[in-house]
Design a protein around this motif. Structure first.
Motif, PDB file in Angstrom:
ATOM      1  N   SER A 271       0.808  -1.222   0.000  1.00 17.48           N
ATOM      2  CA  SER A 271       0.000   0.000   0.000  1.00 17.48           C
ATOM      3  C   SER A 271       0.842   1.274   0.000  1.00 17.48           C
ATOM      4  CB  SER A 271      -0.952  -0.004   1.195  1.00 17.48           C
ATOM      5  OG  SER A 271      -0.226   0.000   2.407  1.00 17.48           O
ATOM      6  N   ALA A 272       2.145   1.159   0.149  1.00 18.66           N
ATOM      7  CA  ALA A 272       2.998   2.349   0.241  1.00 18.66           C
ATOM      8  C   ALA A 272       2.896   3.237  -0.996  1.00 18.66           C
ATOM      9  CB  ALA A 272       4.449   1.940   0.481  1.00 18.66           C
ATOM     10  N   GLY A 273       2.875   2.657  -2.183  1.00 22.40           N
ATOM     11  CA  GLY A 273       2.816   3.449  -3.400  1.00 22.40           C
ATOM     12  C   GLY A 273       1.484   4.133  -3.627  1.00 22.40           C
ATOM     13  N   GLN A 274       0.458   3.667  -2.954  1.00 24.55           N
ATOM     14  CA  GLN A 274      -0.866   4.249  -3.131  1.00 24.55           C
ATOM     15  C   GLN A 274      -1.030   5.563  -2.391  1.00 24.55           C
ATOM     16  OE1 GLN A 274      -3.735   1.239  -2.089  1.00 24.55           O
ATOM     17  NE2 GLN A 274      -2.619  -0.325  -3.217  1.00 24.55           N
ATOM     18  N   LYS A 275      -0.146   5.850  -1.468  1.00 26.39           N
ATOM     19  CA  LYS A 275      -0.292   7.053  -0.645  1.00 26.39           C
ATOM     20  C   LYS A 275      -0.148   8.328  -1.467  1.00 26.39           C
ATOM     21  CE  LYS A 275       0.903   4.867   3.671  1.00 26.39           C
ATOM     22  NZ  LYS A 275      -0.347   4.391   4.069  1.00 26.39           N
ATOM     23  N   THR A 276       0.841   8.388  -2.339  1.00 25.34           N
ATOM     24  CA  THR A 276       1.022   9.585  -3.157  1.00 25.34           C
ATOM     25  C   THR A 276       0.189   9.535  -4.422  1.00 25.34           C
ATOM     26  OG1 THR A 276       2.930   8.605  -4.265  1.00 25.34           O
ATOM     27  CG2 THR A 276       3.379   9.991  -2.337  1.00 25.34           C
ATOM     28  N   ASP A 277      -0.016   8.345  -4.961  1.00 27.92           N
ATOM     29  CA  ASP A 277      -0.831   8.110  -6.153  1.00 27.92           C
ATOM     30  C   ASP A 277      -0.385   8.937  -7.355  1.00 27.92           C
ATOM     31  OD1 ASP A 277      -2.840   6.564  -7.328  1.00 27.92           O
ATOM     32  OD2 ASP A 277      -4.272   8.222  -7.182  1.00 27.92           O
ATOM     33  N   LEU A 278       0.900   9.182  -7.477  1.00 28.45           N
ATOM     34  CA  LEU A 278       1.407   9.957  -8.608  1.00 28.45           C
ATOM     35  C   LEU A 278       1.230   9.232  -9.935  1.00 28.45           C
ATOM     36  CD1 LEU A 278       4.678  11.350  -7.002  1.00 28.45           C
ATOM     37  CD2 LEU A 278       2.512  12.565  -7.376  1.00 28.45           C
ATOM     38  N   LEU A 279       1.343   7.925  -9.918  1.00 31.32           N
ATOM     39  CA  LEU A 279       1.212   7.156 -11.154  1.00 31.32           C
ATOM     40  C   LEU A 279      -0.225   6.757 -11.450  1.00 31.32           C
ATOM     41  CD1 LEU A 279       4.275   4.774 -10.781  1.00 31.32           C
ATOM     42  CD2 LEU A 279       4.098   6.819 -12.206  1.00 31.32           C
ATOM     43  N   GLY A 280      -1.023   6.678 -10.458  1.00 31.25           N
ATOM     44  CA  GLY A 280      -2.394   6.209 -10.635  1.00 31.25           C
ATOM     45  C   GLY A 280      -2.451   4.701 -10.533  1.00 31.25           C
ATOM     46  N   ALA A 281      -3.612   4.210 -10.142  1.00 31.05           N
ATOM     47  CA  ALA A 281      -3.782   2.784  -9.891  1.00 31.05           C
ATOM     48  C   ALA A 281      -3.564   1.938 -11.140  1.00 31.05           C
ATOM     49  CB  ALA A 281      -5.164   2.517  -9.303  1.00 31.05           C
ATOM     50  N   LYS A 282      -4.065   2.380 -12.286  1.00 29.99           N
ATOM     51  CA  LYS A 282      -3.939   1.576 -13.505  1.00 29.99           C
ATOM     52  C   LYS A 282      -2.469   1.430 -13.911  1.00 29.99           C
ATOM     53  CE  LYS A 282      -4.912   3.081 -17.738  1.00 29.99           C
ATOM     54  NZ  LYS A 282      -5.655   3.476 -18.946  1.00 29.99           N
ATOM     55  N   VAL A 283      -1.717   2.508 -13.886  1.00 31.28           N
ATOM     56  CA  VAL A 283      -0.304   2.439 -14.268  1.00 31.28           C
ATOM     57  C   VAL A 283       0.472   1.566 -13.287  1.00 31.28           C
ATOM     58  CG1 VAL A 283       1.820   3.789 -14.558  1.00 31.28           C
ATOM     59  CG2 VAL A 283      -0.337   4.620 -15.524  1.00 31.28           C
ATOM     60  N   ARG A 284       0.168   1.676 -11.988  1.00 26.81           N
ATOM     61  CA  ARG A 284       0.840   0.815 -10.999  1.00 26.81           C
ATOM     62  C   ARG A 284       0.561  -0.648 -11.294  1.00 26.81           C
ATOM     63  NH1 ARG A 284      -0.955   4.498  -7.402  1.00 26.81           N
ATOM     64  NH2 ARG A 284      -2.555   3.082  -6.594  1.00 26.81           N
ATOM     65  N   GLU A 285      -0.674  -0.976 -11.671  1.00 26.59           N
ATOM     66  CA  GLU A 285      -1.005  -2.372 -11.983  1.00 26.59           C
ATOM     67  C   GLU A 285      -0.312  -2.837 -13.262  1.00 26.59           C
ATOM     68  OE1 GLU A 285      -2.198  -4.429  -9.956  1.00 26.59           O
ATOM     69  OE2 GLU A 285      -2.872  -2.970  -8.474  1.00 26.59           O
ATOM     70  N   LEU A 286      -0.182  -1.962 -14.247  1.00 26.76           N
ATOM     71  CA  LEU A 286       0.539  -2.329 -15.468  1.00 26.76           C
ATOM     72  C   LEU A 286       2.015  -2.589 -15.159  1.00 26.76           C
ATOM     73  CD1 LEU A 286      -1.143   0.142 -17.970  1.00 26.76           C
ATOM     74  CD2 LEU A 286      -1.413  -2.355 -17.916  1.00 26.76           C
ATOM     75  N   ILE A 287       2.586  -1.761 -14.304  1.00 29.64           N
ATOM     76  CA  ILE A 287       3.975  -1.991 -13.879  1.00 29.64           C
ATOM     77  C   ILE A 287       4.066  -3.313 -13.131  1.00 29.64           C
ATOM     78  CG2 ILE A 287       5.821  -1.176 -12.342  1.00 29.64           C
ATOM     79  CD1 ILE A 287       4.877   1.713 -13.053  1.00 29.64           C
ATOM     80  N   ALA A 288       3.109  -3.559 -12.250  1.00 24.24           N
ATOM     81  CA  ALA A 288       3.108  -4.803 -11.480  1.00 24.24           C
ATOM     82  C   ALA A 288       3.036  -6.014 -12.403  1.00 24.24           C
ATOM     83  CB  ALA A 288       1.941  -4.813 -10.487  1.00 24.24           C
ATOM     84  N   LEU A 289       2.270  -5.921 -13.479  1.00 22.80           N
ATOM     85  CA  LEU A 289       2.197  -7.034 -14.426  1.00 22.80           C
ATOM     86  C   LEU A 289       3.536  -7.263 -15.116  1.00 22.80           C
ATOM     87  CD1 LEU A 289      -1.300  -6.668 -16.081  1.00 22.80           C
ATOM     88  CD2 LEU A 289      -0.450  -8.563 -14.706  1.00 22.80           C
ATOM     89  N   ALA A 290       4.189  -6.182 -15.521  1.00 24.83           N
ATOM     90  CA  ALA A 290       5.501  -6.327 -16.163  1.00 24.83           C
ATOM     91  C   ALA A 290       6.502  -6.957 -15.191  1.00 24.83           C
ATOM     92  CB  ALA A 290       6.003  -4.973 -16.660  1.00 24.83           C
ATOM     93  N   VAL A 291       6.472  -6.526 -13.950  1.00 29.64           N
ATOM     94  CA  VAL A 291       7.362  -7.096 -12.942  1.00 29.64           C
ATOM     95  C   VAL A 291       7.001  -8.554 -12.681  1.00 29.64           C
ATOM     96  CG1 VAL A 291       8.088  -6.954 -10.522  1.00 29.64           C
ATOM     97  CG2 VAL A 291       7.889  -4.868 -11.893  1.00 29.64           C
ATOM     98  N   ALA A 292       5.713  -8.861 -12.643  1.00 35.78           N
ATOM     99  CA  ALA A 292       5.267 -10.236 -12.408  1.00 35.78           C
ATOM    100  C   ALA A 292       5.822 -11.173 -13.472  1.00 35.78           C
ATOM    101  CB  ALA A 292       3.741 -10.303 -12.394  1.00 35.78           C
ATOM    102  N   VAL A 293       5.844 -10.708 -14.704  1.00 35.81           N
ATOM    103  CA  VAL A 293       6.379 -11.523 -15.792  1.00 35.81           C
ATOM    104  C   VAL A 293       7.880 -11.719 -15.609  1.00 35.81           C
ATOM    105  CG1 VAL A 293       6.863 -11.511 -18.279  1.00 35.81           C
ATOM    106  CG2 VAL A 293       4.579 -10.982 -17.452  1.00 35.81           C
ATOM    107  N   THR A 294       8.600 -10.653 -15.277  1.00 42.87           N
ATOM    108  CA  THR A 294      10.052 -10.798 -15.117  1.00 42.87           C
ATOM    109  C   THR A 294      10.388 -11.641 -13.892  1.00 42.87           C
ATOM    110  OG1 THR A 294      10.270  -8.705 -13.912  1.00 42.87           O
ATOM    111  CG2 THR A 294      10.544  -8.620 -16.293  1.00 42.87           C
ATOM    112  N   ALA A 295       9.501 -11.607 -12.873  1.00 37.33           N
ATOM    113  CA  ALA A 295       9.720 -12.420 -11.666  1.00 37.33           C
ATOM    114  C   ALA A 295       9.187 -13.843 -11.832  1.00 37.33           C
ATOM    115  CB  ALA A 295       9.054 -11.755 -10.463  1.00 37.33           C
ATOM    116  N   ARG A 296       8.470 -14.093 -12.910  1.00 38.07           N
ATOM    117  CA  ARG A 296       7.867 -15.399 -13.197  1.00 38.07           C
ATOM    118  C   ARG A 296       6.956 -15.846 -12.042  1.00 38.07           C
ATOM    119  NH1 ARG A 296      13.266 -15.636 -14.715  1.00 38.07           N
ATOM    120  NH2 ARG A 296      13.591 -15.827 -16.955  1.00 38.07           N
ATOM    121  N   CYS A 297       6.066 -14.937 -11.627  1.00 42.69           N
ATOM    122  CA  CYS A 297       5.198 -15.179 -10.474  1.00 42.69           C
ATOM    123  C   CYS A 297       3.753 -15.309 -10.928  1.00 42.69           C
ATOM    124  CB  CYS A 297       5.346 -14.040  -9.472  1.00 42.69           C
ATOM    125  SG  CYS A 297       4.243 -14.198  -8.045  1.00 42.69           S
TER     126      CYS A 297
END
Length: 118
Positions: A34-60
């Protein structure tokens, strides 16, 4: 392929069990999450898109199922998801290239023994 909805349910059950056995671990994870949600500079959708890219690189797979659902709920289109995954693919290929250069550097550190073909 996985039944992603069923997998997400199974994952939630497993995480709940970990939370019961080790509540501080789960609290710590929730704090990080929840730490990144406090400032919300990127917005929820962009954070989730980043999370998906990281998920793929982490193979999770767990990260993939959770963040795919979250990205779609936050309005991400298939095209936006594909673009984020394209970034992940590029980074993985780039990482392989960079680490290949590291291997070649490491090769220089070891004495070379003549091969049987020489």
């Amino acid at each position: 392929m996985l039944d992603w909805n069923e997998y997400r349910k199974q994952l939630a059950t497993g995480v709940k069990e970990i939370g019961q056995l080790s509540p501080d671990t789960l609290k710590g994870y929730i704090g990080l999450s929840s730490a990144g949600q406090k400032t919300d500079l990127l917005g929820a959708k962009v954070r989730e898109l980043i999370a998906l890219a990281v998920a793929v690189t982490a193979r999770c797979d767990g990260c993939i199922t959770v963040h795919t659902e979250a990205a779609i709920r936050r309005g991400a289109t298939r095209e936006e998801i594909a673009e984020a995954l394209g970034v992940a693919i590029t980074v993985n290929a780039g990482a392989a290239l960079v680490y290949s250069a590291r291997v070649m550097d490491a090769v220089k550190e070891y004495p070379r023994e003549p091969s049987p073909h020489e």
